[in-house]
Design a protein around this motif. Structure first.
Motif, short mmCIF file in Angstrom:
data_model
loop_
_atom_site.label_atom_id
_atom_site.label_comp_id
_atom_site.label_asym_id
_atom_site.label_seq_id
_atom_site.Cartn_x
_atom_site.Cartn_y
_atom_site.Cartn_z
N TYR A 95 -11.88 32.81 83.17
CA TYR A 95 -12.26 32.13 81.94
C TYR A 95 -11.35 30.94 81.68
N CYS A 96 -11.95 29.90 81.14
CA CYS A 96 -11.23 28.73 80.67
C CYS A 96 -11.21 28.77 79.14
N ALA A 97 -10.12 28.31 78.55
CA ALA A 97 -10.03 28.24 77.10
C ALA A 97 -9.31 26.96 76.70
N ALA A 98 -9.50 26.58 75.43
CA ALA A 98 -8.91 25.34 74.95
C ALA A 98 -8.57 25.46 73.47
N ASP A 99 -7.58 24.66 73.07
CA ASP A 99 -7.26 24.55 71.65
C ASP A 99 -6.34 23.35 71.50
N PRO A 100 -6.40 22.69 70.35
CA PRO A 100 -5.51 21.55 70.18
C PRO A 100 -4.05 21.96 70.07
N VAL A 101 -3.25 21.40 70.87
CA VAL A 101 -1.80 21.42 70.83
C VAL A 101 -1.20 22.75 70.40
N LEU A 102 -1.13 23.67 71.35
CA LEU A 102 -0.49 24.96 71.11
C LEU A 102 0.84 25.04 71.81
N PHE A 103 1.31 23.92 72.30
CA PHE A 103 2.57 23.90 73.06
C PHE A 103 2.49 24.85 74.25
N CYS A 104 1.32 24.85 74.87
CA CYS A 104 1.13 25.58 76.13
C CYS A 104 1.30 27.09 75.94
N SER A 105 0.71 27.62 74.91
CA SER A 105 0.82 29.05 74.65
C SER A 105 0.19 29.87 75.78
N ILE A 106 0.78 31.03 76.05
CA ILE A 106 0.22 31.94 77.04
C ILE A 106 -0.57 33.06 76.36
N LEU A 107 -0.72 32.96 75.05
CA LEU A 107 -1.41 34.01 74.29
C LEU A 107 -2.88 33.67 74.12
N ALA A 108 -3.74 34.47 74.70
CA ALA A 108 -5.17 34.21 74.66
C ALA A 108 -5.70 34.12 73.23
N GLY A 109 -5.16 34.92 72.34
CA GLY A 109 -5.64 34.94 70.97
C GLY A 109 -5.44 33.66 70.21
N GLU A 110 -4.62 32.76 70.74
CA GLU A 110 -4.36 31.50 70.05
C GLU A 110 -5.34 30.41 70.46
N TYR A 111 -6.18 30.69 71.43
CA TYR A 111 -7.15 29.70 71.88
C TYR A 111 -8.49 29.99 71.22
N ALA A 112 -9.04 29.00 70.54
CA ALA A 112 -10.26 29.19 69.77
C ALA A 112 -11.53 29.01 70.58
N TYR A 113 -11.44 28.25 71.64
CA TYR A 113 -12.65 27.87 72.38
C TYR A 113 -12.61 28.42 73.79
#
Length: 124
Positions: A95-113
């Motif tokens: 799976y690919c995911a995206a979110d604006p500027v999370l400082f390269c988080s490795i936490l899936a829950g922080e990606y909205a898309y």
């Protein structure tokens, strides 16, 4: 709203390579941190790699370093995952995911898309 479409999955023998692509639409791609994860049958989803909006920072699951490479092409609104020396245990839905500027988080829950995923099957 960000739409993500993964491609490039398939079946390959152990030792082979695949390059996954994830095309984004609906947002300014260069403002998005991008993220790859995978889920094998019967297992929880796990982190694979992430790349910052600038492309300067990349992070990998420790066990995948040296075999997997994440990159991005802002001109094509696409993030890639180059996978080399594939092993049967790499078999999963990626799976690919995206979110604006999370400082390269490795936490899936922080990606909205999220995209729908692309299947990778590695045979021995």
């Amino acid at each position: 709203q960000v739409q993500l479409v993964e491609s490039g999955g398939g079946s390959v023998q152990a030792g082979g390579s695949l390059r996954l692509s994830c095309a984004a639409a609906g947002a300014t791609f260069s403002s998005l941190d991008m993220f790859w994860s995978r889920q094998a049958p019967g297992k929880e989803r796990e982190f694979v790699a992430a790349i910052s909006w600038s492309g300067v920072k990349t992070i990998y699951e420790e066990s995948l370093k040296g075999r997997f490479t994440i990159s991005r092409d802002d001109a094509k609104n696409t993030v890639y995952l180059q996978m080399n020396s594939l092993k049967p245990e790499d078999t999963a839905l990626y799976y690919c995911a995206a979110d604006p500027v999370l400082f390269c988080s490795i936490l899936a829950g922080e990606y909205a898309y999220w995209g729908q995923g692309t299947q990778v099957t590695v045979s021995s």
